[in-house]
Write a protein that holds these residues in place. Structure first.
Motif, PDB file in Angstrom:
ATOM      1  N   TYR A 155      -2.482   6.994   8.206  1.00 13.98           N
ATOM      2  CA  TYR A 155      -1.355   6.286   7.604  1.00 13.98           C
ATOM      3  C   TYR A 155      -0.305   6.047   8.676  1.00 13.98           C
ATOM      4  O   TYR A 155      -0.040   6.914   9.509  1.00 13.98           O
ATOM      5  CB  TYR A 155      -0.763   7.089   6.435  1.00 13.98           C
ATOM      6  N   ASN A 165       4.367   3.904   6.353  1.00 18.60           N
ATOM      7  CA  ASN A 165       4.427   2.462   6.110  1.00 18.60           C
ATOM      8  C   ASN A 165       3.028   1.977   5.735  1.00 18.60           C
ATOM      9  O   ASN A 165       2.421   1.134   6.403  1.00 18.60           O
ATOM     10  CB  ASN A 165       4.950   1.725   7.341  1.00 18.60           C
ATOM     11  N   GLY A 166       2.491   2.532   4.685  1.00 22.43           N
ATOM     12  CA  GLY A 166       1.157   2.172   4.222  1.00 22.43           C
ATOM     13  C   GLY A 166       0.070   2.687   5.141  1.00 22.43           C
ATOM     14  O   GLY A 166       0.292   3.537   6.008  1.00 22.43           O
ATOM     15  N   LYS A 211      -4.132  -2.278   8.587  1.00 24.40           N
ATOM     16  CA  LYS A 211      -3.657  -3.274   7.623  1.00 24.40           C
ATOM     17  C   LYS A 211      -4.691  -4.358   7.353  1.00 24.40           C
ATOM     18  O   LYS A 211      -4.530  -5.167   6.437  1.00 24.40           O
ATOM     19  CB  LYS A 211      -2.362  -3.925   8.145  1.00 24.40           C
ATOM     20  N   GLY A 268      -6.348  -5.061   3.738  1.00 24.67           N
ATOM     21  CA  GLY A 268      -5.609  -5.678   2.639  1.00 24.67           C
ATOM     22  C   GLY A 268      -5.203  -4.700   1.554  1.00 24.67           C
ATOM     23  O   GLY A 268      -4.608  -5.084   0.543  1.00 24.67           O
ATOM     24  N   THR A 328      -2.879  -2.186  -0.104  1.00 26.89           N
ATOM     25  CA  THR A 328      -1.446  -1.985  -0.038  1.00 26.89           C
ATOM     26  C   THR A 328      -1.045  -0.579  -0.477  1.00 26.89           C
ATOM     27  O   THR A 328      -1.867   0.192  -0.998  1.00 26.89           O
ATOM     28  CB  THR A 328      -0.728  -2.996  -0.937  1.00 26.89           C
ATOM     29  N   THR A 329       0.230  -0.283  -0.295  1.00 23.68           N
ATOM     30  CA  THR A 329       0.776   0.985  -0.786  1.00 23.68           C
ATOM     31  C   THR A 329       0.619   1.099  -2.299  1.00 23.68           C
ATOM     32  O   THR A 329       0.314   2.170  -2.825  1.00 23.68           O
ATOM     33  CB  THR A 329       2.252   1.101  -0.383  1.00 23.68           C
ATOM     34  N   ASP A 385      -1.788  -0.138  -4.051  1.00 24.23           N
ATOM     35  CA  ASP A 385      -3.190   0.191  -4.304  1.00 24.23           C
ATOM     36  C   ASP A 385      -3.459   1.677  -4.078  1.00 24.23           C
ATOM     37  O   ASP A 385      -4.184   2.310  -4.861  1.00 24.23           O
ATOM     38  CB  ASP A 385      -4.097  -0.640  -3.393  1.00 24.23           C
ATOM     39  N   TYR A 393       7.483   1.788  -1.928  1.00 21.17           N
ATOM     40  CA  TYR A 393       8.352   0.643  -1.623  1.00 21.17           C
ATOM     41  C   TYR A 393       9.831   1.030  -1.593  1.00 21.17           C
ATOM     42  O   TYR A 393      10.700   0.217  -1.908  1.00 21.17           O
ATOM     43  CB  TYR A 393       8.080  -0.510  -2.592  1.00 21.17           C
ATOM     44  N   HIS A 438       8.107  -2.294   4.992  1.00 14.58           N
ATOM     45  CA  HIS A 438       7.498  -3.195   4.016  1.00 14.58           C
ATOM     46  C   HIS A 438       6.582  -2.455   3.039  1.00 14.58           C
ATOM     47  O   HIS A 438       6.494  -2.819   1.871  1.00 14.58           O
ATOM     48  CB  HIS A 438       6.707  -4.289   4.752  1.00 14.58           C
ATOM     49  N   GLU A 439       5.889  -1.423   3.514  1.00 18.97           N
ATOM     50  CA  GLU A 439       4.916  -0.720   2.681  1.00 18.97           C
ATOM     51  C   GLU A 439       5.272   0.767   2.544  1.00 18.97           C
ATOM     52  O   GLU A 439       4.403   1.639   2.597  1.00 18.97           O
ATOM     53  CB  GLU A 439       3.511  -0.862   3.281  1.00 18.97           C
ATOM     54  N   LYS A 489      -8.334  -1.587  -4.523  1.00 20.94           N
ATOM     55  CA  LYS A 489      -7.462  -2.663  -5.003  1.00 20.94           C
ATOM     56  C   LYS A 489      -7.500  -2.814  -6.515  1.00 20.94           C
ATOM     57  O   LYS A 489      -6.535  -3.312  -7.117  1.00 20.94           O
ATOM     58  CB  LYS A 489      -7.872  -3.985  -4.354  1.00 20.94           C
TER      59      LYS A 489
END
Length: 482
Positions: free
Chosen positions: A365, A380-381, A385, A388, A390-391, A393, A409, A415-416, A453
């Motif tokens: 991570y 940050n996620g 990356k 695809g 995301t945080t 998910d 968030y 951003h993530e 996802k």
């Protein structure tokens, strides 16, 4: 489970004429409600027998997630275990049956507890005295800002109507300032996640009422320049406010009052282990430095002959009663149960746990600020990356493994953002299991990203449209055939 029998809504189980109760015979047969007070038609209530009602709500309650049945690493919220002894003391009949309006001489024990809690909090924070009046953390913030505004007005400086808030602050900080009628000024953070002192210098003038800070900040980082910040704030005639949301890692190691903070609130329901999931109950005591005690709202004082009485501040009132008393009982029980020596271990253990998880996951991570954290940290996620995933998910997939998701968030600096906070009472086994699941999800993102996802897969409700739910909530039962 038979979903038709234990449907999502109690209305779905309703059958006309079914009853789960019998009312006693009306002994006042001649009495009737005036027509203007009666309904024109019967209330549209579900009609169910008692067993159906009990089973329905029992099954729903099993779907609730709490710190008592799983790991709850919700960052900045300190979802700490509430020991059973806290509940036992709060449920004592002598406490449970009190009324906020009863005479002082009939509730001396409760007032004595509040008095000692006020002074315990003052000792733990390095401030002079506390009010227990506020009903929640944000309510405490508002109370603290009301005190600050009153302080400046009494000193002949009513022009101080601005509050400086870091760009990484909790959202309640600017909201509380606005509710108090104060203007919000934002101070930037450095690339290291700290308050930018150079930016702060340019904002300080005789219109500033206060600077609100959380230390450690929302990124879980200790503000190392706090002595310089305190000096700058005081030199310009403003006050320094401490948001107590992140007090957990400092407990027993350092005190906000010693750092130069003038006013602060504490979340009793976070730092002192009382339940607050699901919106309550809460308690947000506010403390002040020496010389500001008269500005506090309702406080408990000790008079001659060890008689306790309530002192009220007519200028600042933030609630008709003294606050959420049962939360105070739980918090005071927690303090007494641990004692002086064990309270000193809370901060170090919370810090150790957070750093252990951070170091165990930072290879998969993304860790934007790779440094020692306190009670929480922010990823940050995922590091990769390209999948695809995301945080959001990751958070949804955690549900499949029986974990409550961390804060996602937030803060808005990344951003993530994925903010993780393990409290001091989590075991090594619990953290290792969580780490293993987080690594498993990172692996799934590589090998089967669609699995992540589309999560969650084995919860009562699958992936929901969060945006649609927020924009078009269905708030009433619609009687339609399923």
């Amino acid at each position: 489970m038979n979903n038709r029998l234990y449907g999502n809504l109690i209305f779905e189980l309703s059958h006309a004429g079914r009853r789960g109760f019998t009312l006693p015979k009306n002994e006042f047969s001649d009495y009737a409600l005036p027509s203007e007070m009666r309904r024109a038609s019967d209330a549209a209530l579900p009609e169910c027998d008692e067993m159906t009602v009990v089973r329905h709500y029992t099954n729903h309650s099993a779907n609730n997630f709490g710190v008592n049945n799983g790991f709850y690493p919700l960052g900045s919220c300190t979802m700490k275990y509430n020991p059973a002894i806290n509940e036992e003391t709060a449920a004592l009949p002598s406490f449970e049956h009190l009324h906020p309006s009863q005479p002082e001489d009939t509730c001396q024990g409760a007032l004595e507890l509040m008095y000692h809690l006020q002074h315990s909090l003052a000792e733990l924070t390095g401030l002079s005295d506390f009010t227990l009046n506020p009903f929640a953390g944000a309510h405490g913030e508002l109370t603290g800002l009301m005190i600050i505004r009153s302080f400046h007005e009494r000193n002949g400086q009513p022009q101080r109507t601005k509050v400086i808030v870091p760009d990484s602050a909790h959202g309640t900080n600017p909201a509380s300032a606005a509710v108090c009628g104060l203007d919000v000024v934002e101070v930037k953070s450095t690339a290291e996640g700290m308050v930018d002192v150079d930016d702060l210098k340019g904002l300080l003038d005789d219109t500033i009422a206060a600077v609100m800070m959380t230390n450690p900040n929302t990124l879980g980082l200790f503000e190392r320049q706090i002595p310089e910040i305190a000096q700058l704030v005081h030199e310009c005639g403003a006050l320094l406010y401490y948001d107590g949301a992140n007090l957990n890692p400092l407990l027993g190691k350092c005190r906000p009052g010693d750092m130069g903070f003038d006013v602060m609130h504490i979340n009793l329901h976070k730092t002192f282990s009382t339940p607050h999931g699901g919106g309550g109950p809460g308690s947000g005591p506010v403390g002040v430095r020496k010389g500001m005690e008269p500005l506090l709202p309702t406080c408990v004082e000790k008079g001659d002959g060890d008689i306790y009485h309530i002192r009220r501040n007519e200028a600042i009132s933030v609630g008709a009663s003294l606050g959420n008393f049962s939360v105070m009982v739980r918090a005071y029980t927690y303090i007494l149960s641990l004692g002086r020596d064990q309270l000193k271990m809370v901060g170090p253990l919370a810090t150790l746990n957070a750093n252990y998880i951070k170091e165990s996951l930072k290879d998969v991570y993304e860790l934007p600020i790779d440094t020692l954290c306190k009670h929480e940290f922010v990823f940050n996620g995922l590091k990769d990356k390209s999948t695809g995933v995301t945080t959001m998910d990751v958070a949804k997939r955690l549900l499949d493994y029986g974990y409550h998701a961390p804060t996602i968030y937030f803060p808005l600096l990344f951003h993530e953002s994925l903010m993780i906070e393990p409290t001091e009472n989590e075991s090594l086994d619990t953290m290792d299991a969580f780490i293993a699941v987080m690594r498993k999800i990172a692996e799934e993102a590589q090998t089967d990203p669609e699995l992540v996802k589309s999560a969650p897969h084995n919860t009562p409700i699958g992936r929901v449209d969060d945006v649609l739910a927020a924009k078009q909530p269905v708030l009433t039962f619609m009687n339609v055939e399923c």
